[in-house]
Design a protein around this motif. Structure first.
Motif, PDB file in Angstrom:
ATOM      1  N   VAL A 191       0.841  -1.202   0.000  1.00  0.00           N
ATOM      2  CA  VAL A 191       0.000   0.000   0.000  1.00  0.00           C
ATOM      3  C   VAL A 191       0.875   1.250   0.000  1.00  0.00           C
ATOM      4  CG1 VAL A 191      -1.690   1.336   1.325  1.00  0.00           C
ATOM      5  CG2 VAL A 191      -2.001  -1.131   1.027  1.00  0.00           C
ATOM      6  N   ALA A 219      -6.276   2.853  -7.052  1.00  0.00           N
ATOM      7  CA  ALA A 219      -6.083   3.712  -5.883  1.00  0.00           C
ATOM      8  C   ALA A 219      -5.769   5.158  -6.276  1.00  0.00           C
ATOM      9  CB  ALA A 219      -4.957   3.171  -4.995  1.00  0.00           C
ATOM     10  N   GLN A 234      -4.425  -3.741  -6.717  1.00  0.00           N
ATOM     11  CA  GLN A 234      -5.436  -2.707  -6.681  1.00  0.00           C
ATOM     12  C   GLN A 234      -4.807  -1.338  -6.877  1.00  0.00           C
ATOM     13  OE1 GLN A 234      -7.488  -2.602  -2.949  1.00  0.00           O
ATOM     14  NE2 GLN A 234      -9.126  -1.330  -3.693  1.00  0.00           N
ATOM     15  N   ARG A 289      -6.079   3.536   5.733  1.00  0.00           N
ATOM     16  CA  ARG A 289      -7.393   3.177   5.183  1.00  0.00           C
ATOM     17  C   ARG A 289      -7.300   2.018   4.183  1.00  0.00           C
ATOM     18  NH1 ARG A 289     -11.362   7.121   1.678  1.00  0.00           N
ATOM     19  NH2 ARG A 289     -12.956   5.550   1.318  1.00  0.00           N
ATOM     20  N   TYR A 290      -6.385   2.148   3.224  1.00  0.00           N
ATOM     21  CA  TYR A 290      -6.263   1.097   2.204  1.00  0.00           C
ATOM     22  C   TYR A 290      -5.707  -0.206   2.782  1.00  0.00           C
ATOM     23  CZ  TYR A 290      -7.370   4.481  -1.427  1.00  0.00           C
ATOM     24  OH  TYR A 290      -7.989   5.408  -2.218  1.00  0.00           O
ATOM     25  N   LEU A 320      -4.294   7.729   4.339  1.00  0.00           N
ATOM     26  CA  LEU A 320      -4.591   6.926   3.156  1.00  0.00           C
ATOM     27  C   LEU A 320      -4.020   5.513   3.266  1.00  0.00           C
ATOM     28  CD1 LEU A 320      -3.988   9.607   0.397  1.00  0.00           C
ATOM     29  CD2 LEU A 320      -6.184   8.627   1.093  1.00  0.00           C
ATOM     30  N   ARG A 367       2.234   2.319  -3.334  1.00  0.00           N
ATOM     31  CA  ARG A 367       1.313   3.034  -4.231  1.00  0.00           C
ATOM     32  C   ARG A 367       1.525   4.540  -4.158  1.00  0.00           C
ATOM     33  NH1 ARG A 367      -4.400   0.339  -2.362  1.00  0.00           N
ATOM     34  NH2 ARG A 367      -3.654  -1.807  -2.329  1.00  0.00           N
ATOM     35  N   SER A 385      -8.431  -1.943   4.775  1.00  0.00           N
ATOM     36  CA  SER A 385      -9.392  -2.541   3.850  1.00  0.00           C
ATOM     37  C   SER A 385      -8.843  -3.844   3.264  1.00  0.00           C
ATOM     38  CB  SER A 385      -9.718  -1.550   2.736  1.00  0.00           C
ATOM     39  OG  SER A 385     -10.559  -2.144   1.785  1.00  0.00           O
ATOM     40  N   ASP A 386      -7.591  -3.812   2.824  1.00  0.00           N
ATOM     41  CA  ASP A 386      -6.977  -5.023   2.253  1.00  0.00           C
ATOM     42  C   ASP A 386      -6.853  -6.120   3.306  1.00  0.00           C
ATOM     43  OD1 ASP A 386      -6.838  -3.817  -0.198  1.00  0.00           O
ATOM     44  OD2 ASP A 386      -4.652  -3.559  -0.200  1.00  0.00           O
TER      45      ASP A 386
END
Length: 100
Positions: free
Chosen positions: A47, A99, A95, A66-67, A63, A50, A70-71
């Motif tokens: 993440v 993003a 993903q 959050r990501y 961010l 990214r 979620s993952d």
């Protein structure tokens, strides 16, 4: 521009910002028993990657948290630990194009 280039470990990039240390600690507290520390580190690494080229870093901890959360939730809910819609748990970063 706040930037700490010292990673938490040799393979984890979430040391790009000092606030990622707290994000990492929180996610480890919440998910280590469910997924294992290695999975949490891998998700954080993927993440954070990214956003490696992000010019504005103010909201990166939010961010990334959050990501990554979620993952990690997807990993814990999927049968066999695979992330739904992806090749497997190691494909968490696929993903990235969605993003941003």
């Amino acid at each position: 521009m706040d930037q700490d280039s010292t990673p938490l470990s040799s393979r984890i990039r979430h040391g790009l910002h000092p606030d990622f240390r707290e994000v990492a600690a929180q996610l480890h507290r919440d998910f280590d028993l469910l997924t294992g520390a290695e999975v949490v580190d891998r998700v954080l690494d993927e993440v954070a990657a990214r956003f490696a080229d992000a010019r504005v870093r103010t909201f990166l901890p939010l961010l990334v948290h959050r990501y990554a959360r979620s993952d990690l939730r997807s990993v814990t809910l999927a049968p066999g630990g695979a992330v739904p819609g992806r090749a497997g748990a190691s494909g968490v970063a696929s993903q990235a194009s969605s993003a941003g």
